[in-house]
Design a protein around this motif. Structure first.
Motif, PDB file in Angstrom:
ATOM      1  N   PHE A 435      -1.155  -4.253  -1.818  1.00 31.13           N
ATOM      2  CA  PHE A 435      -1.785  -2.988  -1.422  1.00 31.13           C
ATOM      3  C   PHE A 435      -3.181  -2.873  -2.017  1.00 31.13           C
ATOM      4  N   THR A 436      -3.314  -3.234  -3.285  1.00 32.89           N
ATOM      5  CA  THR A 436      -4.620  -3.164  -3.936  1.00 32.89           C
ATOM      6  C   THR A 436      -5.628  -4.101  -3.272  1.00 32.89           C
ATOM      7  N   ALA A 437      -5.184  -5.285  -2.913  1.00 29.28           N
ATOM      8  CA  ALA A 437      -6.083  -6.241  -2.264  1.00 29.28           C
ATOM      9  C   ALA A 437      -6.528  -5.755  -0.888  1.00 29.28           C
ATOM     10  N   LEU A 438      -5.685  -4.963  -0.227  1.00 30.32           N
ATOM     11  CA  LEU A 438      -5.999  -4.500   1.130  1.00 30.32           C
ATOM     12  C   LEU A 438      -6.714  -3.151   1.148  1.00 30.32           C
ATOM     13  N   LEU A 439      -6.996  -2.573   0.002  1.00 28.51           N
ATOM     14  CA  LEU A 439      -7.626  -1.256  -0.023  1.00 28.51           C
ATOM     15  C   LEU A 439      -8.935  -1.195   0.768  1.00 28.51           C
ATOM     16  N   PRO A 440      -9.832  -2.180   0.657  1.00 25.65           N
ATOM     17  CA  PRO A 440     -11.063  -2.103   1.471  1.00 25.65           C
ATOM     18  C   PRO A 440     -10.769  -2.019   2.969  1.00 25.65           C
ATOM     19  N   LEU A 441      -9.731  -2.741   3.427  1.00 25.51           N
ATOM     20  CA  LEU A 441      -9.377  -2.691   4.841  1.00 25.51           C
ATOM     21  C   LEU A 441      -8.702  -1.369   5.198  1.00 25.51           C
ATOM     22  N   ILE A 442      -7.881  -0.858   4.291  1.00 24.36           N
ATOM     23  CA  ILE A 442      -7.175   0.394   4.545  1.00 24.36           C
ATOM     24  C   ILE A 442      -8.161   1.546   4.722  1.00 24.36           C
ATOM     25  N   HIS A 443      -9.212   1.537   3.970  1.00 23.74           N
ATOM     26  CA  HIS A 443     -10.166   2.644   4.003  1.00 23.74           C
ATOM     27  C   HIS A 443     -11.105   2.603   5.202  1.00 23.74           C
ATOM     28  N   THR A 444     -10.920   1.653   6.101  1.00 23.32           N
ATOM     29  CA  THR A 444     -11.781   1.595   7.290  1.00 23.32           C
ATOM     30  C   THR A 444     -11.383   2.617   8.351  1.00 23.32           C
ATOM     31  N   GLY A 445     -10.192   3.192   8.274  1.00 21.30           N
ATOM     32  CA  GLY A 445      -9.836   4.219   9.254  1.00 21.30           C
ATOM     33  C   GLY A 445      -8.335   4.314   9.468  1.00 21.30           C
ATOM     34  N   HIS A 446      -7.926   5.387  10.152  1.00 23.35           N
ATOM     35  CA  HIS A 446      -6.514   5.664  10.386  1.00 23.35           C
ATOM     36  C   HIS A 446      -5.871   4.657  11.329  1.00 23.35           C
ATOM     37  N   LEU A 447      -6.623   4.183  12.311  1.00 19.26           N
ATOM     38  CA  LEU A 447      -6.054   3.218  13.239  1.00 19.26           C
ATOM     39  C   LEU A 447      -5.673   1.929  12.504  1.00 19.26           C
ATOM     40  N   THR A 448      -6.513   1.522  11.576  1.00 20.64           N
ATOM     41  CA  THR A 448      -6.201   0.338  10.773  1.00 20.64           C
ATOM     42  C   THR A 448      -4.967   0.581   9.911  1.00 20.64           C
ATOM     43  N   MET A 449      -4.865   1.782   9.353  1.00 20.10           N
ATOM     44  CA  MET A 449      -3.698   2.114   8.536  1.00 20.10           C
ATOM     45  C   MET A 449      -2.416   2.051   9.353  1.00 20.10           C
ATOM     46  N   ILE A 450      -2.456   2.556  10.581  1.00 18.48           N
ATOM     47  CA  ILE A 450      -1.262   2.503  11.448  1.00 18.48           C
ATOM     48  C   ILE A 450      -0.905   1.058  11.768  1.00 18.48           C
ATOM     49  N   ALA A 451      -1.928   0.261  12.094  1.00 15.26           N
ATOM     50  CA  ALA A 451      -1.672  -1.144  12.420  1.00 15.26           C
ATOM     51  C   ALA A 451      -1.063  -1.876  11.223  1.00 15.26           C
ATOM     52  N   LEU A 452      -1.570  -1.600  10.025  1.00 13.73           N
ATOM     53  CA  LEU A 452      -1.029  -2.238   8.831  1.00 13.73           C
ATOM     54  C   LEU A 452       0.405  -1.777   8.562  1.00 13.73           C
ATOM     55  N   ALA A 453       0.670  -0.483   8.745  1.00 12.99           N
ATOM     56  CA  ALA A 453       2.023   0.031   8.522  1.00 12.99           C
ATOM     57  C   ALA A 453       3.020  -0.640   9.458  1.00 12.99           C
ATOM     58  N   LEU A 454       2.628  -0.816  10.714  1.00 13.01           N
ATOM     59  CA  LEU A 454       3.525  -1.478  11.675  1.00 13.01           C
ATOM     60  C   LEU A 454       3.707  -2.952  11.320  1.00 13.01           C
ATOM     61  N   ALA A 455       2.629  -3.590  10.874  1.00 12.99           N
ATOM     62  CA  ALA A 455       2.742  -4.996  10.468  1.00 12.99           C
ATOM     63  C   ALA A 455       3.648  -5.139   9.248  1.00 12.99           C
TER      64      ALA A 455
END
Length: 617
Positions: A435-455
């Motif tokens: 999760f810590t390593a992916l924080l820069p990607l997570i903070h790019t937007g809600h759509l990215t967060m949804i895609a990551l949650a599904l993955a």
């Protein structure tokens, strides 16, 4: 549960006078990877589809703060994938109602009180109810974990009483969507679950044929016809696994109605394959030899999994040939059938013994006073409330994480709970690093967060069957993402709180597990031994009487086989639970071995009787 039995070469220590024994807790086997479950992709894809639809809808309308409630119903899509579609259609509504009920209690409590200590206690009681209910209903993976995760989280969500009905409606609506998604494959492969159960039975029988010394196989140690001490244990384990797989397949077929001639014919085809698998238990293999027979069984299992037409199975071992119409004719022209030998007259299908409780009666019977589930419920309640209060004492802002961690580690016995605690701690640590390593990607937007949650959801289902810690690597960041949707918190605070709660929940929960011992585990073995003895005696009386012309004898034989097989499976489950208790009376190992040996011998006799053509009337 046979894989959790005591490993060869590791003896339990026994107090010389008290007769109480303890055993070392395993480490290497706790983190070792296993083969993935054959149908892991079914719940994974169902959950991803069911979560994606409401998540994207909430994103479109700008209400991602409601994602906890829609996820509650959507995650019900993880359940009941091992059941035939007719049974699944009946089971999933109960799962959805259980999820909504737990969510309703949590949201109502959150709206009425702000006392964190009281909310932790209520969340712990709900977690204990979830654990006992899931074990009593034998709902299967993921068990109580998802129900407890959603309910415990909801206890600490700011709530007004007037909002509760709307939030429950969202959960109920996505629960209906989960039902539709889980039932959709029935349009393509209506017999999929029962074909997979039959394939597992065929594969287990093939494994037994290859393992049984003196039966043409190579034996478990690779030496033809040689049974060393470890080899005998391996054969016993393989025989139990084969009997359990065949028994599970029969009970899967028992759940499938066959109301039309086409369904009855397809059902009878699966029954013929199961009868052939049972021949490995009864020593009625064909003249092809054990190895060749094992290869044929594996080939049929492969065809079942690939959705190919059912093979036309002949009962060469009984001197019969099974026709596609469901009857057999022996060399003398006597009409009979492998499936007719174990049928009732109405449907032409073998049925379970009538005296066995089913449905709600069976669930209530497992929760009566004296049930071994009650100590487990006490463990969960005590461990969760103490873990939650300890988390509050050190100032963590998410005490429900400690509650969920404690609830997740409680398994059937202390050894398994220790393994789950170690797995949970390791998996959460690695998940926090991910999760810590992916924080820069997570903070790019809600759509990215949804895609990551599904993955992460897909990855959790793909990996958790290999080992729980590996699945937790994906579960942890997914849970943190759900927290992020409800409100943004500093990443350092979120990660630190999660790690403290994980360690606190695992440590306190495991301590309660050791202190609150399940003293009823050995008593359960005594009850199981008595049931095996009764079923075995009934089987031998039936075998001594000899076969009687007509379907009535076949019905009685089928019922006796079903009863004895279930009793043997329950005995092995009781032994595996008791052998993993940290502090328990010495087990009656000689009685257990004798009961299993004689029980399997009687079961083999019943199988041979069911596989033999009925005498002419």
């Amino acid at each position: 549960m046979g894989k959790h039995a005591r490993p060869a070469g590791k003896r339990a220590t026994t107090a010389p006078k008290s007769g109480v024994r303890s055993r070392p807790l395993p480490i290497w086997s706790t983190v070792r990877l296993r083969h993935p479950v054959d149908i892991w992709h079914k719940p994974a894809l169902s959950a991803v589809v069911t979560l994606a639809i409401p998540d994207l809808t909430l994103l479109a309308v700008g209400r991602l703060d409601l994602i906890l409630y829609t996820s509650a119903g959507a995650m019900c899509a993880l359940y009941a994938h091992g059941r035939p579609y007719a049974a699944r259609a009946r089971t999933l509504p109960w799962v959805v109602l259980g999820m909504v009920a737990g969510l309703g209690v949590a949201l109502t409590a959150a709206s009425l009180t702000a006392s964190a200590a009281l909310l932790v206690m209520l969340a712990s009681l709900v977690a204990a109810i979830h654990k006992m209910a899931c074990d009593a209903t034998r709902i299967g993976p993921p068990g109580n974990l998802i129900l407890t995760f959603v309910a415990a989280s909801a206890f600490f969500v700011p709530q007004r009483l007037g909002q509760v009905p709307g939030h429950l409606a969202l959960a109920l609506g996505t629960g209906v969507l989960a039902w539709l998604v889980c039932m959709a494959p029935a349009l393509v492969r209506p017999q999929g679950p029962e074909r997979i159960a039959t394939a597992r039975a065929l594969e287990a029988a093939a494994g037994l044929l290859r393992t049984e010394p003196g039966n043409g196989g190579t034996g478990p140690v690779g030496v033809p016809g040689v049974a060393r001490v470890a080899g005998v244990a391996g054969v016993t384990h393989t025989r139990h696994a084969a009997a359990a797989a065949v028994n599970a397949a029969w009970h899967t077929l028992f759940l499938v109605p066959a109301r039309t001639p086409a369904k009855a014919a397809a059902h009878a085809g699966l029954e013929r394959l199961l009868v052939r698998a049972e021949s490995a238990l009864g020593g009625t293999g064909t003249a092809l030899g054990a190895v060749a027979e094992a290869e044929q069984l594996r080939g049929w299992a492969h065809d079942l999994r690939r959705g190919r037409p059912l093979p036309k199975v002949g009962a060469e071992s009984a001197g019969t040939t099974v026709e596609s119409g469901g009857t057999t004719t022996d060399s003398a022209g006597t009409q009979g059938a492998v499936e007719v030998r174990g049928t009732d007259g109405a449907s032409g299908l073998r049925r379970p013994a009538p005296e066995r409780p089913r449905g709600l009666r069976a669930v209530l019977a497992r929760l009566t006073p004296g049930s071994p589930l009650l100590p487990i419920g006490a463990r969960v309640a005590a461990g969760c409330v103490l873990a939650g209060w300890a988390s509050m004492a050190v100032g963590v802002g998410h005490p429900y994480w400690a509650v969920v961690t404690a609830a997740s580690i409680y398994q059937a016995n202390t050894t398994l709970s220790w393994q789950r605690a170690l797995q949970r701690t390791l998996g959460n640590l690695l998940g926090l690093l991910l999760f810590t390593a992916l924080l820069p990607l997570i903070h790019t937007g809600h759509l990215t967060m949804i895609a990551l949650a599904l993955a992460f959801q897909l990855g959790a289902e793909a990996w958790i069957t290999r080992n729980y810690w590996l699945g937790s690597v994906c579960v942890t960041p997914m849970a943190l993402l759900l927290t992020e949707f409800g409100g943004h918190l500093p990443a350092t605070t979120l990660v630190a709180d999660r790690w403290i709660d994980t360690v606190m929940g695992a440590a306190v929960g495991l301590a309660c597990c050791v202190l609150v011992t399940n003293r009823r585990a050995t008593a359960r073995i005594e009850i199981a031994l008595e049931r095996v003895a009764d079923a075995e005696a009934a089987a031998y009386r039936l075998l001594a009487a000899g076969p009687v012309p007509g379907s009535g004898d076949a019905k009685e034989t089928g019922w006796a086989r079903d009863r004895l097989a279930c009793c043997l499976v329950e005995l092995r489950e009781a032994v595996d639970v008791a052998v993993g208790e940290w502090w328990q009376r010495a087990l009656p190992e000689e009685r257990i071995a004798r009961a299993e040996r004689q029980g399997h011998r009687a079961l083999a006799g019943l199988v041979r009787r069911l596989s033999t053509p009925a005498p002419a009337a």
